[in-house]
Design a protein around this motif. Structure first.
Motif, short mmCIF file in Angstrom:
data_model
loop_
_atom_site.label_atom_id
_atom_site.label_comp_id
_atom_site.label_asym_id
_atom_site.label_seq_id
_atom_site.Cartn_x
_atom_site.Cartn_y
_atom_site.Cartn_z
N LEU A 94 0.83 -1.21 0.00
CA LEU A 94 0.00 0.00 0.00
C LEU A 94 0.87 1.26 0.00
O LEU A 94 0.63 2.21 -0.76
N LEU A 95 1.91 1.24 0.85
CA LEU A 95 2.81 2.40 0.89
C LEU A 95 3.59 2.52 -0.41
O LEU A 95 3.90 3.64 -0.86
N ILE A 128 1.26 4.21 -2.83
CA ILE A 128 1.16 5.64 -2.51
C ILE A 128 2.44 6.37 -2.94
O ILE A 128 2.39 7.48 -3.48
N PHE A 163 2.42 19.03 -2.15
CA PHE A 163 1.67 17.87 -1.65
C PHE A 163 2.39 16.55 -1.97
O PHE A 163 2.43 15.64 -1.15
N THR A 221 3.77 14.10 0.87
CA THR A 221 3.18 12.76 0.95
C THR A 221 4.27 11.68 0.88
O THR A 221 4.25 10.72 1.66
N LEU A 268 6.18 11.55 4.19
CA LEU A 268 5.44 10.96 5.31
C LEU A 268 5.18 9.47 5.12
O LEU A 268 5.19 8.70 6.07
N MET A 269 4.94 9.06 3.86
CA MET A 269 4.56 7.67 3.61
C MET A 269 5.75 6.76 3.29
O MET A 269 5.67 5.55 3.47
N ALA A 270 6.84 7.33 2.78
CA ALA A 270 8.04 6.51 2.51
C ALA A 270 9.16 7.00 3.43
O ALA A 270 9.28 6.52 4.55
N ASN A 271 9.94 7.94 2.97
CA ASN A 271 10.99 8.52 3.82
C ASN A 271 11.42 9.86 3.23
O ASN A 271 11.09 10.18 2.08
#
Lengths: 51, 312
Positions: free
Chosen positions: B54-55, B58, B113, B117, B120-123
Protein backbone atom coordinates in the motif's frame (compact mmCIF):
# COMPACT_ATOMS: atom_id res chain seq x y z
CA UNK A 1 -25.50 47.07 -8.15
CA UNK A 2 -26.18 44.12 -10.44
CA UNK A 3 -24.42 45.69 -13.39
CA UNK A 4 -21.11 45.63 -11.46
CA UNK A 5 -21.23 41.87 -11.11
CA UNK A 6 -19.88 39.45 -13.66
CA UNK A 7 -22.51 37.25 -15.24
CA UNK A 8 -20.99 33.81 -15.93
CA UNK A 9 -22.10 32.20 -19.15
CA UNK A 10 -23.65 28.73 -19.20
CA UNK A 11 -20.34 27.26 -20.41
CA UNK A 12 -18.44 28.96 -17.59
CA UNK A 13 -20.89 27.72 -14.96
CA UNK A 14 -20.72 24.18 -16.39
CA UNK A 15 -16.92 24.28 -16.41
CA UNK A 16 -16.81 25.58 -12.84
CA UNK A 17 -19.14 22.81 -11.67
CA UNK A 18 -16.96 20.16 -13.34
CA UNK A 19 -13.81 21.64 -11.77
CA UNK A 20 -15.46 21.68 -8.35
CA UNK A 21 -16.47 18.03 -8.65
CA UNK A 22 -12.95 17.07 -9.78
CA UNK A 23 -11.44 19.00 -6.85
CA UNK A 24 -13.82 17.33 -4.38
CA UNK A 25 -12.88 13.89 -5.72
CA UNK A 26 -9.16 14.74 -5.55
CA UNK A 27 -9.49 15.93 -1.94
CA UNK A 28 -11.49 12.83 -0.96
CA UNK A 29 -8.87 10.58 -2.56
CA UNK A 30 -6.12 12.46 -0.71
CA UNK A 31 -7.92 12.05 2.63
CA UNK A 32 -8.31 8.29 2.02
CA UNK A 33 -4.62 8.03 1.01
CA UNK A 34 -3.47 9.78 4.18
CA UNK A 35 -5.80 7.68 6.35
CA UNK A 36 -4.96 4.23 4.96
CA UNK A 37 -1.32 5.23 4.46
CA UNK A 38 -1.06 6.21 8.13
CA UNK A 39 -2.58 2.87 9.16
CA UNK A 40 -0.10 1.01 6.95
CA UNK A 41 2.85 3.11 8.14
CA UNK A 42 2.10 3.01 11.85
CA UNK A 43 0.66 -0.51 11.94
CA UNK A 44 -1.98 -2.04 14.22
CA UNK A 45 -0.24 -0.56 17.24
CA UNK A 46 -1.90 2.69 16.26
CA UNK A 47 -5.08 1.60 18.03
CA UNK A 48 -3.33 0.09 21.04
CA UNK A 49 -2.76 3.17 23.12
CA UNK A 50 -4.31 4.69 26.17
CA UNK A 51 -7.01 7.22 25.38
CA UNK B 1 5.53 35.10 -21.34
CA UNK B 2 2.30 33.35 -22.07
CA UNK B 3 0.02 34.43 -24.86
CA UNK B 4 -3.40 34.16 -23.28
CA UNK B 5 -6.30 34.48 -25.68
CA UNK B 6 -7.90 37.84 -25.02
CA UNK B 7 -11.34 36.43 -25.88
CA UNK B 8 -11.32 34.82 -22.48
CA UNK B 9 -10.86 38.14 -20.68
CA UNK B 10 -13.75 40.45 -19.96
CA UNK B 11 -13.70 44.24 -19.98
CA UNK B 12 -12.60 44.61 -16.39
CA UNK B 13 -9.62 42.33 -16.89
CA UNK B 14 -11.20 39.70 -14.68
CA UNK B 15 -11.51 36.25 -16.15
CA UNK B 16 -14.09 33.54 -15.74
CA UNK B 17 -12.48 30.27 -16.63
CA UNK B 18 -13.92 27.68 -18.98
CA UNK B 19 -11.11 25.23 -18.17
CA UNK B 20 -12.28 21.64 -17.82
CA UNK B 21 -10.68 19.16 -15.40
CA UNK B 22 -9.12 17.53 -18.47
CA UNK B 23 -7.14 20.71 -19.14
CA UNK B 24 -5.53 20.45 -15.71
CA UNK B 25 -4.79 16.77 -16.31
CA UNK B 26 -3.14 17.78 -19.61
CA UNK B 27 -0.89 20.15 -17.61
CA UNK B 28 0.52 17.07 -15.87
CA UNK B 29 1.85 15.64 -19.18
CA UNK B 30 0.22 12.20 -18.69
CA UNK B 31 2.43 10.43 -21.25
CA UNK B 32 5.61 11.59 -19.51
CA UNK B 33 4.00 10.65 -16.19
CA UNK B 34 3.40 7.10 -17.40
CA UNK B 35 7.12 6.70 -18.20
CA UNK B 36 8.02 8.14 -14.79
CA UNK B 37 5.62 5.76 -13.03
CA UNK B 38 7.08 2.80 -14.89
CA UNK B 39 10.76 3.63 -14.28
CA UNK B 40 10.12 4.54 -10.62
CA UNK B 41 8.26 1.23 -10.19
CA UNK B 42 11.25 -0.65 -11.66
CA UNK B 43 13.53 1.22 -9.23
CA UNK B 44 11.32 0.10 -6.33
CA UNK B 45 11.15 -3.53 -7.45
CA UNK B 46 14.91 -3.72 -8.05
CA UNK B 47 15.70 -2.29 -4.61
CA UNK B 48 16.62 -4.73 -1.84
CA UNK B 49 14.09 -4.98 0.95
CA UNK B 50 10.33 -5.02 1.05
CA UNK B 51 7.96 -2.10 1.30
CA UNK B 52 4.33 -2.40 2.38
CA UNK B 53 2.43 -2.76 -0.96
CA UNK B 54 0.00 0.00 0.00
CA UNK B 55 2.81 2.40 0.89
CA UNK B 56 4.58 1.40 -2.33
CA UNK B 57 1.47 2.33 -4.34
CA UNK B 58 1.16 5.64 -2.51
CA UNK B 59 4.87 6.32 -3.11
CA UNK B 60 4.46 5.66 -6.84
CA UNK B 61 1.42 7.96 -6.93
CA UNK B 62 3.36 10.70 -5.12
CA UNK B 63 6.28 10.38 -7.56
CA UNK B 64 3.82 10.51 -10.49
CA UNK B 65 2.08 13.62 -9.16
CA UNK B 66 5.48 15.25 -8.47
CA UNK B 67 6.50 14.57 -12.08
CA UNK B 68 3.16 15.95 -13.26
CA UNK B 69 3.64 19.07 -11.14
CA UNK B 70 6.99 19.74 -12.79
CA UNK B 71 5.20 19.36 -16.15
CA UNK B 72 2.65 22.00 -15.10
CA UNK B 73 5.44 24.36 -14.04
CA UNK B 74 7.14 23.72 -17.40
CA UNK B 75 3.94 24.58 -19.27
CA UNK B 76 3.49 27.73 -17.17
CA UNK B 77 6.98 29.01 -18.00
CA UNK B 78 7.15 27.82 -21.60
CA UNK B 79 3.72 29.05 -22.75
CA UNK B 80 5.32 31.63 -25.05
CA UNK B 81 7.44 29.09 -26.96
CA UNK B 82 4.76 26.38 -26.82
CA UNK B 83 2.44 28.77 -28.68
CA UNK B 84 4.70 28.89 -31.76
CA UNK B 85 5.44 25.16 -32.05
CA UNK B 86 2.92 22.93 -33.84
CA UNK B 87 3.51 20.05 -31.41
CA UNK B 88 2.69 22.15 -28.33
CA UNK B 89 0.42 25.00 -29.53
CA UNK B 90 -2.75 23.19 -28.38
CA UNK B 91 -1.53 22.84 -24.79
CA UNK B 92 -3.94 24.38 -22.22
CA UNK B 93 -1.94 27.58 -21.48
CA UNK B 94 -1.00 28.70 -25.03
CA UNK B 95 -4.51 27.74 -26.20
CA UNK B 96 -5.94 30.11 -23.55
CA UNK B 97 -7.98 27.51 -21.67
CA UNK B 98 -5.86 27.80 -18.51
CA UNK B 99 -4.15 31.03 -17.41
CA UNK B 100 -0.42 31.02 -16.60
CA UNK B 101 -1.26 31.84 -12.98
CA UNK B 102 -3.56 28.84 -12.70
CA UNK B 103 -0.87 26.56 -14.14
CA UNK B 104 1.74 28.00 -11.75
CA UNK B 105 -0.51 27.60 -8.70
CA UNK B 106 -1.51 24.09 -9.74
CA UNK B 107 2.16 23.07 -10.22
CA UNK B 108 3.34 24.57 -6.92
CA UNK B 109 0.50 23.06 -4.85
CA UNK B 110 0.95 19.60 -6.36
CA UNK B 111 4.75 19.83 -5.88
CA UNK B 112 4.31 20.58 -2.17
CA UNK B 113 1.67 17.87 -1.65
CA UNK B 114 3.58 15.18 -3.57
CA UNK B 115 6.88 15.81 -1.73
CA UNK B 116 5.16 15.93 1.69
CA UNK B 117 3.18 12.76 0.95
CA UNK B 118 6.29 10.85 -0.17
CA UNK B 119 8.18 12.06 2.91
CA UNK B 120 5.44 10.96 5.31
CA UNK B 121 4.56 7.67 3.61
CA UNK B 122 8.04 6.51 2.51
CA UNK B 123 10.99 8.52 3.82
CA UNK B 124 12.50 12.00 3.59
CA UNK B 125 15.48 10.92 1.46
CA UNK B 126 13.08 9.94 -1.32
CA UNK B 127 11.07 13.12 -0.74
CA UNK B 128 14.21 15.27 -0.97
CA UNK B 129 15.15 13.51 -4.23
CA UNK B 130 11.65 14.13 -5.63
CA UNK B 131 11.85 17.81 -4.63
CA UNK B 132 15.27 18.03 -6.32
CA UNK B 133 13.85 16.37 -9.46
CA UNK B 134 11.01 18.90 -9.66
CA UNK B 135 13.43 21.80 -9.03
CA UNK B 136 15.90 20.50 -11.62
CA UNK B 137 13.23 20.10 -14.32
CA UNK B 138 11.33 23.33 -13.63
CA UNK B 139 14.20 25.68 -12.79
CA UNK B 140 17.51 24.27 -14.08
CA UNK B 141 16.14 22.78 -17.32
CA UNK B 142 13.02 24.82 -18.17
CA UNK B 143 14.04 28.28 -16.97
CA UNK B 144 17.74 28.15 -17.61
CA UNK B 145 19.20 25.44 -19.88
CA UNK B 146 16.40 25.01 -22.44
CA UNK B 147 16.75 28.52 -23.88
CA UNK B 148 20.48 28.97 -23.40
CA UNK B 149 22.48 25.94 -24.57
CA UNK B 150 22.29 23.13 -27.12
CA UNK B 151 23.33 20.83 -24.26
CA UNK B 152 19.90 21.58 -22.68
CA UNK B 153 18.50 18.08 -22.92
CA UNK B 154 21.84 16.43 -22.06
CA UNK B 155 22.07 18.10 -18.64
CA UNK B 156 18.31 18.48 -18.23
CA UNK B 157 17.93 14.76 -18.93
CA UNK B 158 19.04 14.19 -15.34
CA UNK B 159 15.53 15.16 -14.21
CA UNK B 160 13.95 12.43 -16.34
CA UNK B 161 16.57 9.92 -15.19
CA UNK B 162 15.95 10.41 -11.46
CA UNK B 163 12.58 8.58 -10.96
CA UNK B 164 14.13 5.09 -10.56
CA UNK B 165 16.55 6.60 -8.02
CA UNK B 166 13.59 8.11 -6.15
CA UNK B 167 11.75 4.76 -6.33
CA UNK B 168 14.83 2.94 -5.01
CA UNK B 169 15.24 5.48 -2.21
CA UNK B 170 11.54 5.11 -1.28
CA UNK B 171 12.27 1.47 -0.38
CA UNK B 172 15.81 1.68 1.03
CA UNK B 173 16.13 5.27 2.21
CA UNK B 174 19.44 5.55 0.37
CA UNK B 175 21.01 6.19 -3.04
CA UNK B 176 23.11 3.26 -4.17
CA UNK B 177 25.41 2.39 -7.05
CA UNK B 178 22.69 0.14 -8.53
CA UNK B 179 20.13 2.95 -8.63
CA UNK B 180 22.74 5.20 -10.23
CA UNK B 181 23.18 2.59 -12.99
CA UNK B 182 19.44 2.88 -13.73
CA UNK B 183 19.89 6.67 -13.70
CA UNK B 184 22.79 6.41 -16.15
CA UNK B 185 20.78 4.31 -18.63
CA UNK B 186 17.97 6.90 -18.86
CA UNK B 187 20.47 9.78 -18.78
CA UNK B 188 22.31 8.39 -21.84
CA UNK B 189 19.02 7.48 -23.55
CA UNK B 190 17.63 11.03 -23.39
CA UNK B 191 19.95 12.87 -25.87
CA UNK B 192 19.57 10.49 -28.85
CA UNK B 193 15.81 10.24 -28.15
CA UNK B 194 15.27 14.02 -28.20
CA UNK B 195 17.83 14.79 -30.91
CA UNK B 196 16.08 12.30 -33.21
CA UNK B 197 12.89 14.32 -32.61
CA UNK B 198 14.76 17.62 -32.98
CA UNK B 199 16.11 16.53 -36.39
CA UNK B 200 12.66 16.20 -37.96
CA UNK B 201 11.14 19.04 -35.89
CA UNK B 202 14.05 21.47 -36.28
CA UNK B 203 11.77 24.02 -38.02
CA UNK B 204 9.54 24.13 -34.95
CA UNK B 205 12.46 24.64 -32.58
CA UNK B 206 13.97 27.31 -34.85
CA UNK B 207 10.70 29.29 -34.90
CA UNK B 208 10.56 29.10 -31.09
CA UNK B 209 14.22 30.17 -30.79
CA UNK B 210 15.22 27.11 -28.77
CA UNK B 211 18.90 26.26 -29.33
CA UNK B 212 18.49 22.54 -30.00
CA UNK B 213 21.63 20.83 -31.32
CA UNK B 214 20.45 20.50 -34.99
CA UNK B 215 19.69 24.25 -35.10
CA UNK B 216 22.99 25.28 -33.51
CA UNK B 217 25.58 22.70 -34.63
CA UNK B 218 23.81 21.42 -37.74
CA UNK B 219 22.29 18.10 -38.73
CA UNK B 220 25.60 16.35 -39.49
CA UNK B 221 27.05 17.09 -36.03
CA UNK B 222 23.76 16.01 -34.41
CA UNK B 223 23.77 12.69 -36.27
CA UNK B 224 27.34 12.02 -35.06
CA UNK B 225 26.39 12.87 -31.48
CA UNK B 226 23.35 10.57 -31.69
CA UNK B 227 25.58 7.70 -32.82
CA UNK B 228 28.13 8.30 -30.03
CA UNK B 229 25.38 8.36 -27.41
CA UNK B 230 23.85 5.20 -28.92
CA UNK B 231 27.17 3.36 -28.39
CA UNK B 232 27.39 4.61 -24.79
CA UNK B 233 23.75 3.68 -24.18
CA UNK B 234 24.19 0.17 -25.57
CA UNK B 235 27.15 -0.34 -23.21
CA UNK B 236 25.32 1.11 -20.21
CA UNK B 237 22.38 -1.24 -20.83
CA UNK B 238 24.64 -4.16 -19.87
CA UNK B 239 25.94 -2.48 -16.70
CA UNK B 240 23.28 -4.09 -14.43
CA UNK B 241 24.95 -7.45 -15.21
CA UNK B 242 28.44 -6.05 -14.57
CA UNK B 243 27.21 -4.46 -11.32
CA UNK B 244 25.79 -7.83 -10.26
CA UNK B 245 22.10 -7.06 -9.92
CA UNK B 246 20.87 -8.65 -13.16
CA UNK B 247 21.43 -12.02 -14.79
CA UNK B 248 23.18 -12.93 -18.05
CA UNK B 249 19.73 -13.60 -19.54
CA UNK B 250 18.92 -9.90 -19.02
CA UNK B 251 22.37 -9.06 -20.40
CA UNK B 252 21.57 -10.91 -23.63
CA UNK B 253 18.28 -9.00 -24.02
CA UNK B 254 20.04 -5.70 -23.26
CA UNK B 255 22.78 -6.47 -25.81
CA UNK B 256 20.23 -7.20 -28.55
CA UNK B 257 18.21 -4.07 -27.72
CA UNK B 258 21.40 -1.98 -27.60
CA UNK B 259 22.49 -3.44 -30.94
CA UNK B 260 19.14 -2.36 -32.38
CA UNK B 261 19.62 1.16 -31.02
CA UNK B 262 23.09 1.39 -32.57
CA UNK B 263 21.73 0.08 -35.90
CA UNK B 264 18.92 2.67 -36.01
CA UNK B 265 21.43 5.38 -35.05
CA UNK B 266 23.77 4.18 -37.81
CA UNK B 267 20.89 4.64 -40.28
CA UNK B 268 20.49 8.20 -38.98
CA UNK B 269 24.24 8.79 -39.30
CA UNK B 270 24.12 7.67 -42.96
CA UNK B 271 21.03 9.77 -43.69
CA UNK B 272 21.85 12.19 -46.53
CA UNK B 273 21.54 15.96 -45.94
CA UNK B 274 19.00 16.09 -48.77
CA UNK B 275 16.65 13.65 -47.00
CA UNK B 276 13.72 15.87 -45.95
CA UNK B 277 11.38 13.03 -44.97
CA UNK B 278 13.93 11.92 -42.31
CA UNK B 279 12.44 8.45 -42.01
CA UNK B 280 15.55 7.07 -40.19
CA UNK B 281 15.26 9.80 -37.52
CA UNK B 282 11.55 9.09 -37.08
CA UNK B 283 12.28 5.35 -36.89
CA UNK B 284 14.97 5.95 -34.24
CA UNK B 285 12.58 8.13 -32.21
CA UNK B 286 9.95 5.36 -32.25
CA UNK B 287 12.53 2.66 -31.46
CA UNK B 288 13.98 4.68 -28.57
CA UNK B 289 10.59 4.62 -26.78
CA UNK B 290 10.31 0.88 -27.35
CA UNK B 291 13.94 0.37 -26.23
CA UNK B 292 13.48 1.97 -22.81
CA UNK B 293 10.17 0.23 -22.17
CA UNK B 294 11.45 -3.24 -23.14
CA UNK B 295 14.80 -2.80 -21.33
CA UNK B 296 13.11 -1.88 -18.04
CA UNK B 297 10.51 -4.64 -18.53
CA UNK B 298 13.43 -7.06 -19.00
CA UNK B 299 14.88 -5.87 -15.68
CA UNK B 300 11.52 -6.49 -13.99
CA UNK B 301 11.16 -9.96 -15.57
CA UNK B 302 14.75 -10.77 -14.63
CA UNK B 303 14.12 -9.84 -11.00
CA UNK B 304 11.00 -12.04 -10.99
CA UNK B 305 12.87 -15.00 -12.52
CA UNK B 306 15.75 -14.56 -10.04
CA UNK B 307 13.30 -14.52 -7.10
CA UNK B 308 11.71 -17.74 -8.45
CA UNK B 309 15.17 -19.29 -8.78
CA UNK B 310 14.80 -19.79 -12.53
CA UNK B 311 17.89 -17.74 -13.43
CA UNK B 312 20.91 -16.70 -11.39
Amino acid sequence: MDKDLLKPTEAQLRARRRRNIALAIALAVFVVIVYVGSLAKLGPGLFERAM
Amino acid sequence: MALVDQEHMDDTGLRLSEAAPGDFIALLKPRVMSLVVFTAFVGMVMAPGVQNPLLAMISIAAIAVGAGASGALNMWYDADIDAVMGRTARRPVPAGRVTPGEALGFGLVLSAFSVATLGLMANWTAAALLAFTIFFYAVIYTMWLKRSTPQNIVIGGAAGALPPVVGWAAVTGTVSMESLVLFLIIFLWTPPHFWALALFKSGDYERAGIPMLPNVAGHAATRKQIFIYALLLAASGILPVVAGFASFAYGAVAAILGGGFVWYSWQVLRMPESDTSMKPAKALFGYSLLYLFVLFTALLADRLLISLGLVS
